[in-house]
Structure formats: C-alpha cells, structure tokens
Design a protein around this motif. Structure first.
Motif, mmCIF file in Angstrom:
data_model
loop_
_atom_site.group_PDB
_atom_site.id
_atom_site.type_symbol
_atom_site.label_atom_id
_atom_site.label_comp_id
_atom_site.label_asym_id
_atom_site.label_seq_id
_atom_site.Cartn_x
_atom_site.Cartn_y
_atom_site.Cartn_z
ATOM 1 N N THR A 101 2.120 -83.050 -24.455
ATOM 2 C CA THR A 101 2.528 -83.162 -25.862
ATOM 3 C C THR A 101 3.706 -84.119 -26.020
ATOM 4 O O THR A 101 3.766 -84.856 -27.001
ATOM 5 N N GLY A 102 4.625 -84.122 -25.058
ATOM 6 C CA GLY A 102 5.756 -85.046 -25.124
ATOM 7 C C GLY A 102 5.304 -86.495 -25.090
ATOM 8 O O GLY A 102 5.767 -87.328 -25.878
ATOM 9 N N ALA A 103 4.385 -86.793 -24.173
ATOM 10 C CA ALA A 103 3.862 -88.157 -24.075
ATOM 11 C C ALA A 103 3.104 -88.522 -25.345
ATOM 12 O O ALA A 103 3.295 -89.600 -25.914
ATOM 13 N N LEU A 104 2.259 -87.621 -25.801
ATOM 14 C CA LEU A 104 1.466 -87.876 -27.004
ATOM 15 C C LEU A 104 2.359 -88.106 -28.216
ATOM 16 O O LEU A 104 2.151 -89.049 -28.985
ATOM 17 N N ASN A 105 3.375 -87.297 -28.372
ATOM 18 C CA ASN A 105 4.246 -87.405 -29.539
ATOM 19 C C ASN A 105 5.141 -88.635 -29.512
ATOM 20 O O ASN A 105 5.763 -88.967 -30.520
ATOM 21 N N SER A 106 5.195 -89.331 -28.397
ATOM 22 C CA SER A 106 5.964 -90.574 -28.348
ATOM 23 C C SER A 106 5.135 -91.768 -28.819
ATOM 24 O O SER A 106 5.636 -92.883 -28.913
ATOM 25 N N ILE A 107 3.863 -91.521 -29.126
ATOM 26 C CA ILE A 107 2.929 -92.569 -29.559
ATOM 27 C C ILE A 107 2.551 -92.311 -31.019
ATOM 28 O O ILE A 107 2.286 -91.180 -31.406
ATOM 29 N N GLN B 227 0.711 -94.207 -19.268
ATOM 30 C CA GLN B 227 0.989 -95.651 -19.433
ATOM 31 C C GLN B 227 1.476 -95.967 -20.829
ATOM 32 O O GLN B 227 2.471 -96.677 -21.010
ATOM 33 N N LEU B 228 0.764 -95.480 -21.821
ATOM 34 C CA LEU B 228 1.124 -95.776 -23.206
ATOM 35 C C LEU B 228 2.486 -95.182 -23.564
ATOM 36 O O LEU B 228 3.300 -95.835 -24.212
ATOM 37 N N ALA B 229 2.730 -93.950 -23.129
ATOM 38 C CA ALA B 229 3.990 -93.288 -23.463
ATOM 39 C C ALA B 229 5.178 -93.940 -22.763
ATOM 40 O O ALA B 229 6.216 -94.171 -23.379
ATOM 41 N N ILE B 230 5.026 -94.253 -21.492
ATOM 42 C CA ILE B 230 6.119 -94.864 -20.739
ATOM 43 C C ILE B 230 6.260 -96.337 -21.085
ATOM 44 O O ILE B 230 7.347 -96.833 -21.344
ATOM 45 N N GLY B 231 5.147 -97.047 -21.125
ATOM 46 C CA GLY B 231 5.178 -98.488 -21.335
ATOM 47 C C GLY B 231 5.633 -98.933 -22.702
ATOM 48 O O GLY B 231 6.279 -99.963 -22.843
#
Length: 117
Positions: free
Chosen positions: A29-35, A101-105
C-alpha cells in the motif's frame, strides 16, 4: 540489488525482482500510494498486475487495496476497475518488481520493515 533497464516508456529505472523486498500489506500500500492513480491506462494496468502478483506472494487480498487507490483518480469507474483487476490477476503478466520500480524510481518511496535492503 539494482539493475538498469529500459522500460516500455523509454525511461531508465531500477529493476527489482519479486524477492528483493517483502510483500507486506504496508509495503504494497505504501508503494501504491506513492503513485498517482491518474497515470496512463497502460501503467494503471501494469500497477494492477504488479499489485496482484505481490498480493499473491504475500497472501493478501489485493482488490480492496487496488480499488481504494483507484478511487482517488479523477476518472474512477468501478466497472473499469473491476475489469482491469480481473484481467491483471493472470500470473506471470507482470511481477511486483514493477510496483517497486515505479514507487522507487518516480517517487523515492522506501521499503519498511524486516527484509528491506
């Protein structure tokens, strides 16, 4: 851990396999919510497929996570979200590494908890 590659959109990102980061609900959810859910439809589908893969790996029901995130988009349509989620659930289409990739990049998201590198 990282390996440079060119995405279908032509930008260079870090390649992460599904085993590099733990597939916990907090990380997914953290990664998703950063996009932004207002990304283009191709990325939206890839995110759904990546989330589905991560949820399968982590034993998590991903539909509520995907739907809640999608609802924040300006053009949210529940029927379209359901159809996208169903199509994205086929194993092997995209791995959770795409979400990482999407969240970090693009958003400098960071993994939390045990197993993060």
């Amino acid at each position: 851990m990282y390996q440079s590659q060119i995405t279908s959109h032509g930008s260079t990102v870090s390649s992460l396999s599904r085993n590099n980061l733990p597939c916990t609900c907090e990380n997914l959810t953290g990664a998703l919510n950063s996009i932004s859910p207002d990304c283009d439809h191709i990325d939206w589908f890839r995110i759904a497929a990546a989330l589905s893969d991560g949820c399968r790996t982590g034993g998590i029901d991903g539909w509520p996570i995907f739907d809640e995130w999608s609802q924040a988009g300006q053009n949210y349509n529940q029927n379209q979200a359901i159809a996208t989620w169903k199509g994205a659930r086929k194993p092997g289409l995209v791995t959770v590494g795409t979400l990482w990739q999407l969240a970090i990049g693009h958003n400098d998201w960071r993994c939390v908890g045990d197993g993060c590198r």
